[in-house]
Design an enzyme around this catalytic site. Sequence first.
Site, PDB file in Angstrom:
ATOM      1  N   GLY A  78       0.871  -1.172   0.000  1.00 12.90           N
ATOM      2  CA  GLY A  78       0.000   0.000   0.000  1.00 12.90           C
ATOM      3  C   GLY A  78       0.899   1.210   0.000  1.00 12.90           C
ATOM      4  CB  CYS A 105       5.244  -4.013  -1.244  1.00 12.81           C
ATOM      5  SG  CYS A 105       5.709  -2.791  -2.468  1.00 12.81           S
ATOM      6  NE  ARG A 120       8.493   5.152   0.903  1.00 10.37           N
ATOM      7  CZ  ARG A 120       7.678   6.188   1.031  1.00 10.37           C
ATOM      8  NH1 ARG A 120       8.014   7.215   1.771  1.00 10.37           N
ATOM      9  NH2 ARG A 120       6.515   6.190   0.404  1.00 10.37           N
ATOM     10  CG  HIS A 127       2.617  -6.861  -4.078  1.00 10.53           C
ATOM     11  ND1 HIS A 127       1.799  -6.323  -3.116  1.00 10.53           N
ATOM     12  CD2 HIS A 127       3.403  -5.853  -4.505  1.00 10.53           C
ATOM     13  CE1 HIS A 127       2.071  -5.037  -2.957  1.00 10.53           C
ATOM     14  NE2 HIS A 127       3.039  -4.726  -3.793  1.00 10.53           N
ATOM     15  CD  GLU A 139       0.010  -9.327  -1.990  1.00  9.34           C
ATOM     16  OE1 GLU A 139       1.096  -9.918  -1.857  1.00  9.34           O
ATOM     17  OE2 GLU A 139      -0.074  -8.082  -2.134  1.00  9.34           O
TER      18      GLU A 139
HETATM   19  N1  GLN Z   1       6.263   2.606  -2.706  1.00  9.70           N
HETATM   20  C1  GLN Z   1       5.300   2.279  -1.688  1.00  9.70           C
HETATM   21  C2  GLN Z   1       5.702   2.866  -0.354  1.00  9.70           C
HETATM   22  O1  GLN Z   1       6.754   3.400  -0.216  1.00  9.70           O
HETATM   23  C3  GLN Z   1       5.137   0.789  -1.568  1.00  9.70           C
HETATM   24  C4  GLN Z   1       4.427   0.258  -2.781  1.00  9.70           C
HETATM   25  C5  GLN Z   1       3.643  -1.015  -2.527  1.00  9.70           C
HETATM   26  O2  GLN Z   1       3.413  -1.428  -1.396  1.00  9.70           O
HETATM   27  N2  GLN Z   1       3.196  -1.634  -3.594  1.00  9.70           N
HETATM   28  O3  GLN Z   1       4.946   2.792   0.565  1.00  9.70           O
END
Ligand code: GLN
Length: 191
Positions: A46, A78, A105, A170, A172
């Site tokens: 997210g 993620c 990130r 991911h 999932e």
């Molecule tokens: N780039 C997002 C973040 O820094 C992570 C992206 C993701 O969870 N798909 O929170």
Amino acid sequence: MRIGVLALQGAVAEHLHMLSELGCEAVAVKKPSQLDGLAGLIIPGGESTTIGKLMAEYGFDQRIRTLAAQGLAVYGTCAGLILLAKEIEGSAQPRLGLMDITAHRNAFGRQVESFEVDLPVPVLGDPPLRAVFIRAPYIVRVGSGVEVLARYGDKIVLARQGRFLASAFHPELTEDTRLHAYFLRLAVGKV
Ligand code: GLN
């Protein structure tokens, strides 16, 4: 076995589905009281700044740290990887900081929003795992207690420290349940 998915923001339903497929009691965790009695917790992908802020606001962070110290297994995908990291390059955003890793990130660049690869993961055996990366981070540093489970090129994208697991991608979003199954084994102390 009851496994929770932190349901403040992000890709929650897909994790719940995968856990049900594996025969778990899967719980969407919306209140800190729902953390009690879980064998494991998944922090989904997210937006890590949003999830981190909401976790602090609603008092999830202290409760999760306490339970983690008592043996709760935690898996971050993620954004969840970022929230598990002790250090986040160039960011002071709220986090759990349970794993001795440094996260970078959006590490694959803004041009590459998302991509999929077949990722060899030795602890899962053959075939390689289909890994979906979406604005993904990667791990730039691991402490001595951290086991690197997969790299994509020279980048660390899957790591484990005791009962904590972090993936930049991911699982999932595929049909392959092997990494979730690995997390369940880790939660019961079988790996
Ligand atoms: N780039 C997002 C973040 O820094 C992570 C992206 C993701 O969870 N798909 O929170």
